[in-house]
Write an enzyme that holds these catalytic residues in place. Sequence first.
Site, PDB file in Angstrom:
ATOM      1  N   GLU A 147      15.180 -15.759 -10.992  1.00 22.95           N
ATOM      2  CA  GLU A 147      15.312 -16.390 -10.369  1.00 22.95           C
ATOM      3  C   GLU A 147      15.900 -16.725  -8.899  1.00 22.95           C
ATOM      4  OE1 GLU A 147      17.405 -16.064 -14.049  1.00 22.95           O
ATOM      5  OE2 GLU A 147      17.559 -14.369 -12.687  1.00 22.95           O
ATOM      6  N   HIS A 174      22.403 -14.677  17.496  1.00 24.01           N
ATOM      7  CA  HIS A 174      22.476 -13.434  17.080  1.00 24.01           C
ATOM      8  C   HIS A 174      23.864 -12.294  16.491  1.00 24.01           C
ATOM      9  CE1 HIS A 174      20.484 -10.148  13.488  1.00 24.01           C
ATOM     10  NE2 HIS A 174      21.673 -10.400  13.192  1.00 24.01           N
ATOM     11  N   GLU A 219      18.645 -24.149 -21.072  1.00 20.46           N
ATOM     12  CA  GLU A 219      17.113 -25.237 -20.513  1.00 20.46           C
ATOM     13  C   GLU A 219      16.038 -25.444 -22.088  1.00 20.46           C
ATOM     14  OE1 GLU A 219      20.211 -23.174 -18.513  1.00 20.46           O
ATOM     15  OE2 GLU A 219      17.969 -22.419 -18.925  1.00 20.46           O
ATOM     16  N   HIS A 243      18.789 -21.323 -14.884  1.00 20.63           N
ATOM     17  CA  HIS A 243      20.325 -20.621 -16.669  1.00 20.63           C
ATOM     18  C   HIS A 243      20.980 -21.226 -15.526  1.00 20.63           C
ATOM     19  CE1 HIS A 243      21.224 -19.775 -20.075  1.00 20.63           C
ATOM     20  NE2 HIS A 243      21.464 -18.473 -19.935  1.00 20.63           N
ATOM     21  N   GLY A 270      15.927 -20.077 -20.091  1.00 22.85           N
ATOM     22  CA  GLY A 270      17.318 -19.270 -20.894  1.00 22.85           C
ATOM     23  C   GLY A 270      17.942 -20.260 -21.700  1.00 22.85           C
ATOM     24  N   SER A 271      18.252 -20.346 -22.870  1.00 23.62           N
ATOM     25  CA  SER A 271      18.769 -20.668 -23.562  1.00 23.62           C
ATOM     26  C   SER A 271      19.161 -22.362 -23.542  1.00 23.62           C
ATOM     27  CB  SER A 271      19.756 -20.106 -24.903  1.00 23.62           C
ATOM     28  OG  SER A 271      21.363 -19.439 -24.090  1.00 23.62           O
ATOM     29  N   GLY A 322      16.828 -15.587   7.606  1.00 24.57           N
ATOM     30  CA  GLY A 322      17.575 -13.793   7.608  1.00 24.57           C
ATOM     31  C   GLY A 322      17.697 -13.163   6.724  1.00 24.57           C
TER      32      GLY A 322
END
Length: 539
Positions: free
Chosen positions: A64, A294, A45, A87, A42-43, A413
Site C-alpha cells: 500500500e 530540522h 473493495e 484495504h 482487498g476483499s 523526510g
Amino acid sequence: MTSNAPRSDASGSSQHEPFTVRHAVIDLMRRLGMTSVFANPGSTELPLFRDFPQDFRYVLGLQEAVVVGMADGYAQATRNASFVNLHSAAGVGNAMGNIFTAFRNRTPIVITAGQQARSILPFDPFLASTQATELPKPYVKWSIEPARAEDVPLAIARAYHMAMQEPRGPVLVSIPVDDWDRAAEPVPARVVSTETRPEPFVLEQIGAALDACERPAFVVGGAVDRAGGWDEVVRLAERHHARVFVAPMTGRCAFPEDHRLFAGFLPAMREKIVELLGGHDLIFVIGAPAFTYHVEGHGPHLPAGATLCQLIDDPAIAAWAPAGTAVVGNIRLGVADLLTRPAPKTRPLPALRTVSPRAEPSELMSVAFALQTLAEVRHADDIVVEEAPSSRPVMQNYLPFTRSGTFYTMDSGGLGYGMPAAVGVALAKPGTRVIGLIGDGSSMYSIQAIYSAVQMKLPITFVILNNSRYAALQDFAPEFGFGPSDPVQGTDLPGLDFVALAAGMGCQGTRVTDAERLHDVLRDALASSGPMLVEVVVA
C-alpha cells in the site's frame, strides 16, 4: 428517486438495471479525470471493480505504501487529484507513511478505503476498521464514512474538491462493502474554485517593501512549481535583482539553478539560515514555510536589520511564521499581481554564486562524481525523482535543475516515496525519461515499485547510490553527541544486491564500481525503452 433508464457502459452496451453507487462513482471519476485507479486489492473493495470500465486503468502496487507513492507522483505531474483504493485498517496502516508524505507534499489524492458490511459492523467483524475516519488523521484534509450508502458518491465528490482546493492534500472516504450495489443518483456536474487570489491590501504592503529595500533576497519553495508560477517568479527576481535561495526541505524545483541570480540552498538549521541570508534587508519567502528547521536552534530567525515577507498558499503556515508580513493565496496569482506594479528603482546585481570544482574519478567513486556524470548524460527535460537524503547536498552542487517540473522529492523526510513516485510521474508523462535517484537504504522501503514499472514497461532509470549504510544518520549523529569514531547502531547495510533484486522482478540491472564505466552505462540506461536499474557503488 432511483433511475431505471437504460444505461450505456464504456464498452457501448446498454443495460436495464438500477443505477447504483458504483455507477455513480464511476461516472463521477470519469468526469473528474480520475480514470487511473492506484490500488492493492482487498476483499472489501472488490465490488467497485466488477465490470471495470474499458477506459479506466488499474495500477497495481504490491504494497500500500507503493500505491500511495505512485498516486502522489501521478497527481503532482498531472496537476489533478489521483484516485487510490486501499484495504481497510491494515491497508491504510501500511500506507500511512506515504499518506504523511502526500500531506506534506500538498498532493491532492482521493483515497477510498474498504470497510466491512454495515450489517455486521456492530459485531466487530474480521477486517473491519474500528474508527475508519480517525485512522488517517491528522494527515488528511478530511475523512468520512458516509452515514448512508447513497451518500457515497456525493462524499467522493466533496473529497475531490477539498483535495484540489489550496492548500491541496489527501482525503479519505471509508466505504462499506455492501454500499456499492445500493441504489443512488448521479452526482450533478459542478465547477468549484481551487485557487484564491491573495488579498490586494497585504500584497501592496509587500510590493512597497520590495520597492523600498536595498538588498532583497527571495527564498522559494515547492509551491511555486505546484502553482505553475515558475516564469512569474523568475521575472520578479529579475525585476528586483534579488538573490534567490531555495527553502529548506523543498520537494520541487522552484527556480532555474543555472540562473545568474540563483544563490543556492538553505539548510534546515536556524543559525545557518541567518548566516546565509546575512546582508539582506528584505527576505521575501515565496511558496515555502519561513522556515523549516530540522534541529533545535537558538538566536534570531532573521539577520539583523532584515524584514520578512511571505506569500504562501497555506494559512496555517502563515499563522505560525515567527515574524513579518504574510499574505495567503495562490503563488502564481500573487506574483503576477506584484508584477503589475511600476518598475522599481535600479539596483546593482548581486555577486555570483561560487561554483563547485569538478569532481574527478577515484578508485572508490565519490557521490559528487556519480552525480556530475548523471548531469552530463541527462537531458534537461528528463525528470528526476530523488530520495537519497545523505547525497542531497552533493546533488545540489553537481546535478542542477533548470526547467520547471523536472524535479520531485518528499517534503516530509519520510522514506519510501521516491521509487513509487517515479513510477507515478512516468505514467503521467508518457514518453518522458524519468530517473529515480535513490539511496540504498531508501530503496528498501518500497522496492516493490520496480515490479509496477516492469509490468507497465515504463521508461524509468533507477539509479541506486549504494554506500552500504544509512549515511544520513551517521552524518547526523554528531548533532546528538556522538564522537567521530562512535558506532551508530543499526546504520550499516552490508550485503544488498540491487541488480539481483531488480532481476527478481524482471528488471535488467547493472552494477558499476569503476568510475570510467559510469558515463557509458548511464547513457545506455537512459536510452532504454523500458525500466533499467543502475547500482552505483560510492564511497
